[in-house]
Design an enzyme around this catalytic site. Structure first.
Site, PDB file in Angstrom:
ATOM      1  N   GLU A   1       0.804  -1.802  -0.137  1.00 15.11           N
ATOM      2  CA  GLU A   1       0.322   0.058  -0.018  1.00 15.11           C
ATOM      3  C   GLU A   1       0.678   1.135   0.401  1.00 15.11           C
ATOM      4  O   GLU A   1       0.145   2.662   0.955  1.00 15.11           O
ATOM      5  CB  GLU A   1      -0.737  -0.069   0.861  1.00 15.11           C
ATOM      6  CG  GLU A   1      -2.641  -0.497   0.722  1.00 15.11           C
ATOM      7  CD  GLU A   1      -2.744  -2.062   1.047  1.00 15.11           C
ATOM      8  OE1 GLU A   1      -1.380  -2.603   1.007  1.00 15.11           O
ATOM      9  OE2 GLU A   1      -3.244  -2.606   0.559  1.00 15.11           O
TER      10      GLU A   1
ATOM     11  N   TYR B   1       3.687   1.970   1.711  1.00 14.66           N
ATOM     12  CA  TYR B   1       3.970   2.591   3.034  1.00 14.66           C
ATOM     13  C   TYR B   1       5.432   2.155   3.259  1.00 14.66           C
ATOM     14  O   TYR B   1       6.048   1.657   1.977  1.00 14.66           O
ATOM     15  CB  TYR B   1       3.452   1.742   4.097  1.00 14.66           C
ATOM     16  CG  TYR B   1       1.661   2.090   4.564  1.00 14.66           C
ATOM     17  CD1 TYR B   1       1.498   3.656   5.239  1.00 14.66           C
ATOM     18  CD2 TYR B   1       0.635   1.127   4.415  1.00 14.66           C
ATOM     19  CE1 TYR B   1      -0.154   4.350   5.130  1.00 14.66           C
ATOM     20  CE2 TYR B   1      -0.347   1.996   4.370  1.00 14.66           C
ATOM     21  CZ  TYR B   1      -0.765   3.078   4.597  1.00 14.66           C
ATOM     22  OH  TYR B   1      -1.601   3.692   5.452  1.00 14.66           O
TER      23      TYR B   1
ATOM     24  N   ARG C   1       2.427  -8.979   4.416  1.00 13.81           N
ATOM     25  CA  ARG C   1       1.848  -7.985   3.722  1.00 13.81           C
ATOM     26  C   ARG C   1       2.298  -7.517   1.923  1.00 13.81           C
ATOM     27  O   ARG C   1       3.273  -6.231   1.520  1.00 13.81           O
ATOM     28  CB  ARG C   1       0.557  -6.932   3.981  1.00 13.81           C
ATOM     29  CG  ARG C   1      -0.409  -7.120   3.143  1.00 13.81           C
ATOM     30  CD  ARG C   1      -1.350  -6.110   3.911  1.00 13.81           C
ATOM     31  NE  ARG C   1      -2.801  -6.465   2.381  1.00 13.81           N
ATOM     32  CZ  ARG C   1      -3.849  -5.846   3.197  1.00 13.81           C
ATOM     33  NH1 ARG C   1      -3.316  -4.598   4.206  1.00 13.81           N
ATOM     34  NH2 ARG C   1      -5.288  -6.448   2.151  1.00 13.81           N
TER      35      ARG C   1
ATOM     36  N   HIS D   1      -1.486   4.042  -1.903  1.00 13.33           N
ATOM     37  CA  HIS D   1      -2.417   4.819  -2.037  1.00 13.33           C
ATOM     38  C   HIS D   1      -2.438   6.268  -2.553  1.00 13.33           C
ATOM     39  O   HIS D   1      -3.900   6.553  -2.651  1.00 13.33           O
ATOM     40  CB  HIS D   1      -2.606   5.401   0.144  1.00 13.33           C
ATOM     41  CG  HIS D   1      -2.899   4.115   0.550  1.00 13.33           C
ATOM     42  ND1 HIS D   1      -3.980   3.672   0.368  1.00 13.33           N
ATOM     43  CD2 HIS D   1      -2.119   3.722   1.887  1.00 13.33           C
ATOM     44  CE1 HIS D   1      -3.685   3.100   2.319  1.00 13.33           C
ATOM     45  NE2 HIS D   1      -3.148   2.925   2.570  1.00 13.33           N
TER      46      HIS D   1
ATOM     47  N   ALA E   1      -2.665   5.499  -5.828  1.00 11.41           N
ATOM     48  CA  ALA E   1      -2.703   4.822  -6.884  1.00 11.41           C
ATOM     49  C   ALA E   1      -3.529   5.557  -7.570  1.00 11.41           C
ATOM     50  O   ALA E   1      -4.854   5.786  -5.970  1.00 11.41           O
ATOM     51  CB  ALA E   1      -2.846   3.790  -6.537  1.00 11.41           C
TER      52      ALA E   1
ATOM     53  N   GLN F   1     -18.323   4.447   2.771  1.00 11.51           N
ATOM     54  CA  GLN F   1     -19.095   5.461   3.804  1.00 11.51           C
ATOM     55  C   GLN F   1     -18.814   6.129   5.489  1.00 11.51           C
ATOM     56  O   GLN F   1     -18.811   7.114   5.975  1.00 11.51           O
ATOM     57  CB  GLN F   1     -20.320   5.578   3.940  1.00 11.51           C
ATOM     58  CG  GLN F   1     -21.467   6.664   2.798  1.00 11.51           C
ATOM     59  CD  GLN F   1     -22.568   6.196   2.326  1.00 11.51           C
ATOM     60  OE1 GLN F   1     -22.404   5.773   1.863  1.00 11.51           O
ATOM     61  NE2 GLN F   1     -23.315   7.189   3.402  1.00 11.51           N
TER      62      GLN F   1
ATOM     63  N   ALA G   1     -33.911   3.463   7.315  1.00 11.54           N
ATOM     64  CA  ALA G   1     -34.879   3.768   9.014  1.00 11.54           C
ATOM     65  C   ALA G   1     -35.648   2.671   9.426  1.00 11.54           C
ATOM     66  O   ALA G   1     -35.584   1.715  10.446  1.00 11.54           O
ATOM     67  CB  ALA G   1     -34.641   4.699   9.076  1.00 11.54           C
TER      68      ALA G   1
ATOM     69  N   ARG H   1     -23.495  25.352  -7.384  1.00 12.93           N
ATOM     70  CA  ARG H   1     -23.600  26.709  -6.899  1.00 12.93           C
ATOM     71  C   ARG H   1     -22.674  27.161  -6.554  1.00 12.93           C
ATOM     72  O   ARG H   1     -21.510  28.406  -7.741  1.00 12.93           O
ATOM     73  CB  ARG H   1     -24.409  26.881  -5.956  1.00 12.93           C
ATOM     74  CG  ARG H   1     -25.649  28.003  -6.531  1.00 12.93           C
ATOM     75  CD  ARG H   1     -26.331  28.648  -5.342  1.00 12.93           C
ATOM     76  NE  ARG H   1     -27.883  27.215  -5.834  1.00 12.93           N
ATOM     77  CZ  ARG H   1     -29.250  27.820  -5.670  1.00 12.93           C
ATOM     78  NH1 ARG H   1     -28.464  28.657  -6.466  1.00 12.93           N
ATOM     79  NH2 ARG H   1     -30.060  27.397  -6.140  1.00 12.93           N
TER      80      ARG H   1
ATOM     81  N   ASP I   1     -28.771   9.573   3.130  1.00 13.79           N
ATOM     82  CA  ASP I   1     -27.853   9.318   4.107  1.00 13.79           C
ATOM     83  C   ASP I   1     -28.401   7.716   4.814  1.00 13.79           C
ATOM     84  O   ASP I   1     -28.932   7.709   5.468  1.00 13.79           O
ATOM     85  CB  ASP I   1     -27.537   9.857   5.048  1.00 13.79           C
ATOM     86  CG  ASP I   1     -26.121   9.564   6.251  1.00 13.79           C
ATOM     87  OD1 ASP I   1     -25.641   9.074   5.142  1.00 13.79           O
ATOM     88  OD2 ASP I   1     -25.629  10.710   6.401  1.00 13.79           O
ATOM     89  N   ALA I   2     -27.689   6.621   3.981  1.00 11.54           N
ATOM     90  CA  ALA I   2     -27.727   5.219   5.353  1.00 11.54           C
ATOM     91  C   ALA I   2     -27.404   5.157   5.903  1.00 11.54           C
ATOM     92  O   ALA I   2     -28.303   4.406   6.972  1.00 11.54           O
ATOM     93  CB  ALA I   2     -28.030   4.250   3.949  1.00 11.54           C
TER      94      ALA I   2
HETATM   95  C1  FMN Z   1     -11.349   1.199   8.511  1.00 10.35           C
HETATM   96  C2  FMN Z   1     -10.302   1.321   7.787  1.00 10.35           C
HETATM   97  C3  FMN Z   1      -8.718   0.840   8.388  1.00 10.35           C
HETATM   98  C4  FMN Z   1      -8.042   0.393   7.821  1.00 10.35           C
HETATM   99  N1  FMN Z   1      -6.924   0.465   8.337  1.00 10.35           N
HETATM  100  C5  FMN Z   1      -5.776  -0.826   7.435  1.00 10.35           C
HETATM  101  C6  FMN Z   1      -4.213  -0.444   8.520  1.00 10.35           C
HETATM  102  O1  FMN Z   1      -4.309  -0.312   9.602  1.00 10.35           O
HETATM  103  N2  FMN Z   1      -3.222  -1.356   7.887  1.00 10.35           N
HETATM  104  C7  FMN Z   1      -3.552  -2.301   6.621  1.00 10.35           C
HETATM  105  O2  FMN Z   1      -3.407  -2.929   5.898  1.00 10.35           O
HETATM  106  N3  FMN Z   1      -4.924  -2.385   5.521  1.00 10.35           N
HETATM  107  C8  FMN Z   1      -5.780  -1.607   6.633  1.00 10.35           C
HETATM  108  N4  FMN Z   1      -7.539  -1.476   5.980  1.00 10.35           N
HETATM  109  C9  FMN Z   1      -7.348  -1.909   4.051  1.00 10.35           C
HETATM  110  C10 FMN Z   1      -8.067  -3.327   4.839  1.00 10.35           C
HETATM  111  O3  FMN Z   1      -7.041  -3.909   4.960  1.00 10.35           O
HETATM  112  C11 FMN Z   1      -8.014  -3.694   3.291  1.00 10.35           C
HETATM  113  O4  FMN Z   1      -6.761  -4.466   3.019  1.00 10.35           O
HETATM  114  C12 FMN Z   1      -9.370  -3.425   2.880  1.00 10.35           C
HETATM  115  O5  FMN Z   1     -10.106  -2.755   3.227  1.00 10.35           O
HETATM  116  C13 FMN Z   1     -10.036  -4.148   1.497  1.00 10.35           C
HETATM  117  O6  FMN Z   1     -10.547  -5.228   2.017  1.00 10.35           O
HETATM  118  P1  FMN Z   1     -12.179  -5.559   2.118  1.00 10.35           P
HETATM  119  O7  FMN Z   1     -12.880  -5.626   1.161  1.00 10.35           O
HETATM  120  O8  FMN Z   1     -12.136  -6.874   3.009  1.00 10.35           O
HETATM  121  O9  FMN Z   1     -12.725  -4.347   3.568  1.00 10.35           O
HETATM  122  C14 FMN Z   1      -8.403  -0.871   6.545  1.00 10.35           C
HETATM  123  C15 FMN Z   1      -9.640  -1.032   5.607  1.00 10.35           C
HETATM  124  C16 FMN Z   1     -10.005  -0.291   6.434  1.00 10.35           C
HETATM  125  C17 FMN Z   1     -11.748   0.010   5.844  1.00 10.35           C
HETATM  126  S1  SF4 Z   2     -20.926  -0.977   4.213  1.00 11.53           S
HETATM  127 FE1  SF4 Z   2     -19.975  -1.035   6.523  1.00 11.53          FE
HETATM  128  S2  SF4 Z   2     -17.961  -1.921   6.917  1.00 11.53           S
HETATM  129 FE2  SF4 Z   2     -19.382  -2.187   4.657  1.00 11.53          FE
HETATM  130  S3  SF4 Z   2     -17.975  -0.449   3.477  1.00 11.53           S
HETATM  131 FE3  SF4 Z   2     -19.888   0.112   4.166  1.00 11.53          FE
HETATM  132  S4  SF4 Z   2     -19.544   1.359   5.959  1.00 11.53           S
HETATM  133 FE4  SF4 Z   2     -18.349  -0.037   5.636  1.00 11.53          FE
END
Ligand code: FMN
Ligand code: SF4
Length: 672
Positions: A165, A167, A215, A253, A255, A340, A385, A563, A657-658
């Site tokens: 990612e 880092y 990773r 990030h 990208a 969201q 809701a 606007r 806003d769901a």
């Molecule tokens: C709220 C949030 C915080 C995240 N923080 C990290 C993190 O600290 N380190 C990391 O490698 N990935 C982090 N990710 C990325 C997730 O590990 C994962 O790669 C990404 O959400 C895609 O997987 P998913 O579709 O199963 O959510 C974060 C994702 C979310 C949604």
């Molecule tokens: S459904 Fe919930 S967990 Fe999934 S992306 Fe939306 S806010 Fe994040």
């Protein structure tokens, strides 16, 4: 039919993982709170109870330089290690393993002087980093090792070394960010040295039965990133250094390619994990957009990975694993990948939350208890809701009835699900329908409720949603003018030349809907890869065929009008807004900001921009200027003398806003 592989145990560095389901790393915001460990313990324990085999925590920095912000969490002392003990104990009580992710942000650190292999600024960070000296690089390696030792002391079963990612470790690996001329720069071997020394050092310091997940960025998705040949060498070096397992990382990030948002097809990157699996003798984990058991199972059955990693789906449903293993897919509260309430919150410094499941990360705040007195509750309106309210009220023991004037459950979710790339909204409706039917909630559709219909209920919940906001404009009743509901719900024919008034979420949704021609790439990984120029052959550096996406141009001539001056669509979500803006731009949609709307007539929409009169010669003007609460029934209901609660859009109708709707429906139901 083949036997399920998801439930099969997996042996990793002397540990038996009870299933093949791993919870992916998610920073929640609790990591930085003094009492956040109690919240994290409750959050992770619920997922451990839910059957997950291994939890990977959110990223924790190995030193003060690697934190995300000045307040970011790090693990550098015994005292900090003690803070984590409550988390590891809670997870172990329920039979799961837990690894702490070590993440050094490098040039992505916000609000300070970041450090990096070379002083090359990230396009997404206003701060320019300074290059680490040779002795600082060596010290940083030692910091990773000390951090892993402290994690072991805190009871973690292992660590995940964050090497993707974009880092710090990724910054050492890629030429794009590493222009050093010492032993950590130049040749590929030198650029891999930092990662290799970290893994080897952790293995030597923490022993053979400590899990080390690396990773690895299988696709950088940036120019001058790694080629697949480079990755093959990295895989061999990390294996030789003593890693236990590889996890998949997709895209830096910075990208400009969507990698986790809802328009990314499910498991869109599984074939790239498959390449990693072919090249490695270690167990390999697949990630990104694996949100349903069928998707997870098919990855394992195809031999593309040994385990699956789910991050956001674990926010959406703590019981995901148990439901998957018990063949209860329909009962899963599916993550719709909207970002969201989770990622968008993290990027603006708020606690991670959740759209479809208000309890996630709020295990200690939102407590559901059985109702003391069972009541008859009428819920009027079956949008998000109303459905959430009827579900929670019924779970608490109330007798809930749910009414809607339309013929289907879901309210505005039914509009959202028709937008290209938002098909996942179907799942939210499917989940609520399943739960409401299971709970025996009385559902009456095609019924426009009058106050008399609900006079014998104890309490009434008004969830009647919104009306589109009308704007004051000369010619507003001209036949060219339509509302977004005319387009998205009534499916009225729309001409080839269109102006959209309003650049919020709905304006962009209408733009997506009207500009989409040809097949929808959200449903087809190969088409998605083609459109976003992802190099399926993995020959190009960074896995990119070309720097810009190539999306199907729109046949319509569309202008989104705003606007406010400045960038059109600025208020869209932090992590997804850029995708919507880029997608529409690539399809040829025009964006105009700083407009004063003058009138609509036979010629089209007349506007003033910077004092200059302009006419947008359009067939239709679609008004997406927000909404107002629909409280048409409120007075009549209150006249019944029963408590009346407003929820969702009927309470506040800012945007559609769901997230707020589901939360407000749940909160009201918890208080009934
Ligand atoms: C709220 C949030 C915080 C995240 N923080 C990290 C993190 O600290 N380190 C990391 O490698 N990935 C982090 N990710 C990325 C997730 O590990 C994962 O790669 C990404 O959400 C895609 O997987 P998913 O579709 O199963 O959510 C974060 C994702 C979310 C949604
Ligand atoms: S459904 Fe919930 S967990 Fe999934 S992306 Fe939306 S806010 Fe994040």
């Amino acid at each position: 039919m083949q036997a399920s592989l998801l439930g099969r145990p997996l042996q990793v560095s002397g540990h038996a993982l009870r299933t093949r389901v791993i919870m992916g790393s998610m920073h929640t915001g609790f990591e930085e709170h003094p009492e956040g460990n109690e919240h994290l313990a409750a959050f992770y324990q619920a997922r451990a109870k839910g059957g997950v085999a291994l939890i990977i925590t959110g990223g924790i920095s190995p030193n003060a330089d690697g934190v995300v912000t000045d307040e970011g969490a790090k693990l550098t002392t015994d005292e900090e290690a003690a803070w984590h003990k409550v988390v590891t104990d809670a997870v172990h009580q329920d039979g799961a393993k837990i690894c702490m992710q070590i993440l050094h942000t490098g040039r992505y650190a916000m609000m300070r002087q970041p450090v990096a292999p070379s002083a090359i600024q990230a396009p997404i960070n206003p701060a320019r980093p300074r290059a680490l000296s040779l002795s600082e690089v060596k010290q940083t390696v030692q910091d990773y090792i000390r951090c892993a030792q402290l994690a072991q002391q805190a009871g973690y079963d292992g660590v995940e070394v964050m090497g993707s990612e974009g880092y710090l470790i990724n910054q050492f690996i890629a030429k794009r960010t590493n222009q050093r001329d010492d032993e950590y720069g130049g040749s590929l071997e030198n650029r891999h040295r930092f990662a290799q020394e970290i893994v080897a050092g952790i293995r030597a310091a923490c022993g053979d039965d400590f899990i080390i997940i690396f990773r690895l960025s299988v696709l950088d998705l940036v120019e001058d990133g790694s080629t697949w040949e480079d990755n093959l060498e990295l895989i061999a070096r990390i294996e030789a250094a003593g890693a236990s397992m590889f996890n998949t990382g997709i895209g830096w990030h910075e990208a400009r390619i969507p990698t986790i948002a809802t328009m990314v097809p499910r498991a869109a990157f599984k074939e790239f994990t498959g390449k990693l699996k072919q090249a490695s003798s270690l167990p390999v984990i697949a990630t990104n957009r694996i949100n349903m058991p069928e998707v997870a199972e098919s990855i394992l059955q195809a031999g593309l990975a040994d385990a699956v990693c789910l991050a956001r789906p674990m926010l959406a449903d703590a019981e995901w694993t148990n439901k998957a293993l018990n063949q209860q897919s329909a009962a899963i509260n599916t993550c719709i990948a909207c970002n969201q309430a989770c990622l968008d919150h993290i990027f603006v410094g708020k606690l991670t939350s959740r759209l479809v499941n208000p309890f996630a990360c709020h295990e200690l705040q939102l407590i559901q208890t059985p109702a003391l007195k069972k009541k008859k509750i009428a819920v009027i309106g079956a949008g998000p809701a109303g459905m959430a309210c009827a579900k929670t009220a019924s779970e608490r023991g109330h007798q809930a009835a749910l009414f809607d004037a339309l013929s289907e459950l879901g309210g505005q979710l039914n509009i959202a699900k028709t937008i290209p790339g938002k098909q996942e909204f179907y799942e939210a409706i499917r989940y609520f329908k399943h739960e409401l039917e299971k709970l025996g909630v009385h559902i009456q559709l095609n019924h426009r409720v009058q106050a008399d219909d609900v006079s014998d209920f104890d309490e009434i919940v008004l969830a009647s949603g919104i009306h589109p906001r009308q704007i004051e404009l000369e010619g507003i009743s001209h036949s060219k003018v339509m509302t977004y509901l005319d387009v998205l719900r009534e499916r009225k024919p729309v001409g080839n030349n269109v102006a959209i008034i309003g650049s919020g979420g709905i304006g962009f949704d209408v733009g997506e809907f009207l500009s989409q021609d040809g097949p929808d790439s959200a449903l087809d990984s190969h088409l998605f890869q083609q459109e976003w120029q992802i190099d399926a052959s993995l020959e190009h550096a960074g896995g990119l065929t070309a720097p810009e996406p190539q999306l199907h141009p729109s046949k319509r001539n569309i202008t989104i009008c705003q606007r406010k001056p400045g960038m059109v669509g600025r208020t869209l979500g932090k992590t997804t807004g850029w995708i919507h803006r880029l997608t529409l731009k690539e399809r040829g949609v025009n964006m105009m900001g700083g407009l004063e709307y003058v009138k609509v007539d036979d010629a089209g929409l007349h506007v003033k921009q910077a004092g200059e009169d302009k006419v947008l010669e359009v067939d239709h003007v679609i008004v997406c200027a927000g909404q107002v609460p629909n409280r048409d029934l409120q007075a009549a209901l209150e006249a019944l003398g029963k408590p009346v609660h407003l929820i969702g859009g009927a309470e506040i109708a800012a945007e559609l806003d769901a997230k707020r709707a589901i939360l407000s429906g749940t909160q009201v139901a918890l208080a009934l």
